[in-house]
Enzyme design. Structure first.
Site, PDB file in Angstrom:
ATOM      1  N   GLN A  53     -16.294 -50.218 -16.390  1.00 55.24           N
ATOM      2  CA  GLN A  53     -14.298 -49.931 -16.833  1.00 55.24           C
ATOM      3  C   GLN A  53     -14.171 -48.926 -17.655  1.00 55.24           C
ATOM      4  OE1 GLN A  53     -12.838 -50.889 -13.312  1.00 55.24           O
ATOM      5  NE2 GLN A  53     -11.847 -51.393 -15.469  1.00 55.24           N
ATOM      6  N   HIS A  55     -15.952 -46.297 -18.785  1.00 58.32           N
ATOM      7  CA  HIS A  55     -16.849 -44.995 -18.343  1.00 58.32           C
ATOM      8  C   HIS A  55     -15.686 -44.695 -16.889  1.00 58.32           C
ATOM      9  CE1 HIS A  55     -20.156 -45.915 -20.614  1.00 58.32           C
ATOM     10  NE2 HIS A  55     -20.357 -44.708 -20.202  1.00 58.32           N
ATOM     11  N   GLY A  57     -14.399 -43.476 -13.227  1.00 56.58           N
ATOM     12  CA  GLY A  57     -15.408 -42.500 -11.880  1.00 56.58           C
ATOM     13  C   GLY A  57     -16.914 -42.568 -12.999  1.00 56.58           C
ATOM     14  N   GLU A  80     -35.719 -66.345 -12.989  1.00 52.37           N
ATOM     15  CA  GLU A  80     -36.054 -67.524 -13.899  1.00 52.37           C
ATOM     16  C   GLU A  80     -34.872 -68.467 -13.907  1.00 52.37           C
ATOM     17  OE1 GLU A  80     -39.027 -68.333 -15.739  1.00 52.37           O
ATOM     18  OE2 GLU A  80     -39.667 -66.395 -15.022  1.00 52.37           O
ATOM     19  N   SER A  83     -28.255 -69.003 -12.036  1.00 52.31           N
ATOM     20  CA  SER A  83     -27.048 -69.957 -12.951  1.00 52.31           C
ATOM     21  C   SER A  83     -26.477 -71.222 -12.087  1.00 52.31           C
ATOM     22  CB  SER A  83     -25.821 -68.897 -12.743  1.00 52.31           C
ATOM     23  OG  SER A  83     -26.207 -67.729 -13.789  1.00 52.31           O
ATOM     24  N   GLN A  84     -26.815 -71.503 -11.309  1.00 49.89           N
ATOM     25  CA  GLN A  84     -26.329 -73.176 -11.089  1.00 49.89           C
ATOM     26  C   GLN A  84     -27.101 -73.818 -10.960  1.00 49.89           C
ATOM     27  OE1 GLN A  84     -26.748 -70.432  -8.622  1.00 49.89           O
ATOM     28  NE2 GLN A  84     -24.044 -69.696  -8.128  1.00 49.89           N
TER      29      GLN A  84
END
Length: 101
Positions: A53, A55, A57, A80, A83-84
């Protein structure tokens, strides 16, 4: 945005240091390590998205490394232990601790 990004990065570091400290003391650190992994992998996705955001485009062009960071960040929620899975490990520890009190 930069202040929020820095705060999230520091929070991730502190969770990691906490898990490492517990390991060094010989304590059970699996829940803390899972929390650190979960937070850090989700955080890196938020932070790299905010970097894109900032930067504008140009963030999507290969002229700046932020584009690669953004693509690479996604793997951290998968590699590894997803997340779940980290959430399952954490919740099992929380529920086990609740039953013991």
């Amino acid at each position: 945005m930069i202040a929020d990004m820095a705060t999230e990065i520091e929070a991730g570091k502190q969770l990691m240091f906490s898990a490492a400290s517990m390991k060094d003391r010989g304590e059970n650190y699996s829940a803390q390590a899972s929390m650190a992994k979960l937070f850090a992998s989700e955080m890196v996705n938020r932070v790299t998205s905010q970097a894109i955001q900032i930067h504008g485009g140009y963030g999507f062009t290969t002229d700046y490394p932020v584009e690669r960071f953004y693509r690479d960040a996604r793997v951290f929620t998968i590699y590894e232990g997803t997340s779940q899975i980290q959430r399952v490990v954490i919740s099992n520890h929380v529920l086990r601790d609740k039953r013991q009190t």
